[in-house]
Write a protein that holds these residues in place. Structure first.
Motif, PDB file in Angstrom:
ATOM      1  N   GLU A   1     -34.942  26.496   2.075  1.00  0.00           N
ATOM      2  CA  GLU A   1     -35.747  27.416   1.280  1.00  0.00           C
ATOM      3  C   GLU A   1     -35.614  28.888   1.650  1.00  0.00           C
ATOM      4  O   GLU A   1     -35.778  29.751   0.796  1.00  0.00           O
TER       5      GLU A   1
ATOM      6  N   GLU B   1     -32.334  32.473  -0.540  1.00  0.00           N
ATOM      7  CA  GLU B   1     -32.721  32.682  -1.925  1.00  0.00           C
ATOM      8  C   GLU B   1     -31.488  32.871  -2.799  1.00  0.00           C
ATOM      9  O   GLU B   1     -30.621  33.694  -2.502  1.00  0.00           O
TER      10      GLU B   1
ATOM     11  N   THR C   1     -29.856  34.367  -5.769  1.00  0.00           N
ATOM     12  CA  THR C   1     -30.189  35.527  -6.602  1.00  0.00           C
ATOM     13  C   THR C   1     -29.410  35.541  -7.910  1.00  0.00           C
ATOM     14  O   THR C   1     -29.781  36.234  -8.852  1.00  0.00           O
TER      15      THR C   1
END
Ligand code: ADP
Ligand code: MG
Lengths: 480, 253
Positions: free
Chosen positions: B51, B54, B56
């Protein structure tokens, strides 16, 4: 969440009213505490004069004391004059069927795998003929009686075995021991009593029977367990299902007497109502538990403490006889706003006495967990040994773990070892498990159970399984 | 099986993967090479669903499904396995216990009955023999007190038991001596099949002598700057990563 708690309170209040209407005795005692009240309690229970005197003495002592302030827990002061100290055998709210039970409690029962019939007993559902708890209990009792084992409620023991009660009551925890013990001694309602005669090995865990009975025990419980010379007994206290109770304050006393060569194993799983997620409500559990071990005797305390808003207890061992052994294995969990200040005292008096302390504290949410332990090695305790290990596991970063090990050694030939650790359940550990296909919840359970393994190993098999599940339930929602 | 398109990912606000395109078909073994810090582990972590990384931009499909939408455990149950570069220690949790729980999650997900302790042990023993893994490893807490080599072997052992469809091995070779490298490679090769694919992340060419890849990609600074056959690994070994930096500049330009 809040709604279901309200529902329970409503339900409880309703039935409480009914209880009052039908029970004249209960109405007779107003809130508050004075000598008059104690006389009434004693009279209603038909107690002998010596026991009344014992209670009164405790009460007079209690009046001179103040509630302890040294512990690491915080709560508003308790108004002791606002408590009702006697109500006739407690009326649990009677439900028509399990369908009327709060779904949240029902769900927990199911998760714990409590058999349906037992759920009914604990929830106070009118039990039908299919499950006759009385006859189950009687079967056990007959079997135990053959061996001369006495196992009954404290009140019955006072009636049927006054000489035993009189001899041992207060012999380990004197009425003047501490504020809550004194209060208990003055007003104790009921509890359990067991006596194992010389050389007898109790053939069963004193559990199933007790578990059913335990649902009815009150606020000021008193337990006395005596293992005569060479006797062996394993006692399971408590109930793994969530017990909701209107009583805020629980002040129990447990005394264990292990005579020469006797062995007592006392296991507790405590899951009183911890309050809601915002820290509202919940039980204050202020318990005094202590055992006295004579020559070659052994006392083992194992506890899994997951409930109560506040837990304050230090199951202890007085290792009086030479070669006696004391053990303390503890798992204490605090989640949400729960606070626990727990540990043990090992008092080494005899020669070559040995003690082991394994404490596992788990803090989640905003929970605060304190280990407080005393190891005292007396002047004459030649060759005494202690090993202590206190581990803390943190889940999240709003909780706390505190360790206060006290050590008093007055003998140079003794040996004392202390280990402590604090660790955090890491995101990386959880991710590792999830990458192998486990849910977050299962991962946390597995890691926590791994952490507690050394303690669970000490619990009787069936209890250990329940304790594991219970831990999962207590920590639900603590991660992610 | 795996389609990675224009994948961008950042960690702690810093862009690490800067447009990865990768297509892996069933039956293939792809090697991903590249200097330290080029983003190899980040790519592996993003595929596994960690997690803090990220995504993008870009997309990843796995068996036609949007992989990035799936929880890490769901990916695992769907057959995505990551052999960690740094396997995590879990004190008190028995190695066999974790593995059995993992296997049964996968089986449940597939609608297969859970294995009981007997069947599980039979399966595990067979896989252990192939990988020359000592029996007592099973009883020890997960990775706790394992040597570097034992940890890596344990990852491959778990992989052999779980039989993933897409295996991602992150620097499994580092820290292995030559014998261990051979047994680990033999274990991986034994699993090669037309239904499975493997992504071998490595810093060194050495491993690729044993696990011969179909395609080699070179990762630099968050991008795949060169792809080729197994010979690319040899060329890279010969010329060093400096050569690649030059290529990277051209690509970046
Ligand atoms: N959790 C993290 N927090 C901050 N930076 C990270 C983190 N993980 C990786 N990085 C950074 O991302 C870059 C790529 O790292 P990584 O993917 O581990 O490279 P490789 O596996 O190719 O050696 C490095 O500069 C590294 O410092
Ligand atoms: Mg890496």
């Amino acid at each position: 969440m809040a709604t279901s708690t309200d529902n329970i309170e409503q339900l409880a209040n309703q039935d409480y009213k009914y209880g009052f209407v039908t029970d004249v005795d209960a109405e007779a005692v107003p809130p508050g505490l004075n000598e008059g009240i104690i006389r009434i309690i004693s009279a209603k229970k038909g107690e002998p004069e010596w026991l009344l005197e014992w209670r009164l003495k405790a009460f007079r002592f209690w009046q001179t004391m103040t509630a302890p302030q040294w512990h690491n827990v915080h709560f508003p002061p308790v108004d002791f004059q606002d408590i009702i100290y006697y109500s006739a055998p407690k009326q649990k709210p009677k439900l028509e069927s399990l369908d009327d039970l709060d779904p949240e409690i029902k769900a927990t029962f199911d998760k714990l795998g409590v058999p349906i019939e037992e759920q009914k007993v604990m929830a106070g559902v009118a039990v039908d003929a299919v499950f006759d708890s009385v006859s189950v209990a009687t079967t056990f009792k007959d079997k135990l009686a053959e061996l001369g084992i006495v196992f009954c409620s404290f009140s019955e023991a006072v009636r049927d075995h006054p000489e035993l009660v009189r001899k041992y009551l207060g012999s380990v925890v004197p009425a003047s021991d501490n504020f809550y013990a004194a209060l208990n001694s003055a007003v104790f309602s009921d509890g359990s009593f067991a006596y194992i005669p010389k050389g007898v090995k109790c053939p069963m865990e004193l559990s199933t029977y007790f578990r059913i009975n335990a649902a009815q025990t009150g606020q000021f419980e008193r337990t006395l367990l005596v293992a005569d010379e060479g006797a062996t007994v394993s006692y399971l206290e408590g109930c793994t299902a969530p017990m909701r109770d209107e009583n805020q304050l629980h002040a129990a006393v447990v005394e264990l007497v292990a005579l020469d060569d006797a062995t007592i194993k006392y296991s507790t799983v405590q899951n009183w109502y911890p309050g809601d997620k915002n820290g509202k409500g919940g039980i204050y559990n202020f318990v005094t538990k202590r055992g006295k071990a004579s020559t070659n005797a052994k006392i083992t305390w194992t506890q899994v403490e997951t409930g109560s808003a506040i837990t304050w207890k230090y199951p202890s061992c007085i290792l009086q006889g030479d070669n006696s052994v004391g053990e303390f294995y503890s798992v204490a969990v605090t989640n949400n706003y729960q606070q626990a200040d727990t540990g043990t005292k090992m008092l080494h008096l005899g020669k070559n006495t040995r003690s082991t302390i394994i404490s596992k504290g788990i803090s989640a949410g905003k929970g605060q967990n304190t280990y407080r332990g005393l190891v005292r090695i007396g002047k004459n305790a030649k060759g005494a040994r202690n090993f202590s290990q206190c581990d803390s596991l943190l889940i999240g970063d709003k909780c706390g773990a505190h360790t206060f090990p006290y050590l008093e050694v007055r003998n140079t030939s003794s040996q004392v070892e202390h280990e402590a650790s604090t660790s955090k359940i890491g995101e990386d550990q959880i991710f590792y498990c999830r990458q192998r296909g486990l849910s977050t919840e299962d991962a946390v359970n597995m890691i926590v159970n791994g952490f507690c393994k050394e303690v669970f190993r000490e619990l009787p098999m069936e209890f250990a399984v329940e304790a594991q599940k219970l831990l999962g339930v207590s920590l639900e929602g603590s991660v992610g | 099986m795996l389609e990675v398109t224009n994948l961008h990912a950042s960690v702690a606000g810093r862009g690490i993967l800067r447009g990865i395109d990768l297509s892996v078909k069933a039956g293939e073994v792809h090697a991903i090479m590249g200097p330290n810090g080029s983003g190899k582990s980040t790519l592996a972590a993003v595929l596994a669903g960690r997690e803090e990384y990220e995504v993008t931009a870009g997309s990843v499909t796995y068996d036609g499904r949007d992989l990035l939408e799936m929880e890490p455990e769901e990916r695992a149950r769907e057959g995505v396995f990551l052999a960690f570069q740094y396997p995590v220690e879990i004190p008190g949790v028995n190695n066999a216990y974790l593995l059995k729980a993992a296997l049964n999650e996968v089986r449940k997900h597939r609608g297969e009955p859970e294995l009981d302790a007997m069947d599980f042990m039979a399966l595990v023993k067979e896989r252990m023999q192939v990988l020359h893994i000592d029996q007592d490893l099973l009883k020890r807490p997960v990775n706790e007190g394992f040597s570097g080599g034992e940890k890596k072997r344990n990852e491959i052992f778990q992989m052999a038991v779980l039989e993933p469809q897409l295996a991602i091995m992150d620097e499994t070779d580092s820290g292995l001596d030559i014998d261990a490298l051979r047994t680990v490679s033999a274990g991986v090769n034994a699993m090669r099949s037309p239904e499975r694919a493997t992504l071998v992340v490595t810093h060194y060419q050495r491993l690729l002598n044993y696990i011969v890849p179909d395609v080699v990609h070179v990762l630099s600074n968050g991008r795949i700057v060169k792809s080729g056959g197994k010979d690319l690994a040899l060329e890279l070994e010969e010329k060093g990563y400096g050569w690649i930096e030059g290529v990277a500049e051209q690509v970046g330009a």
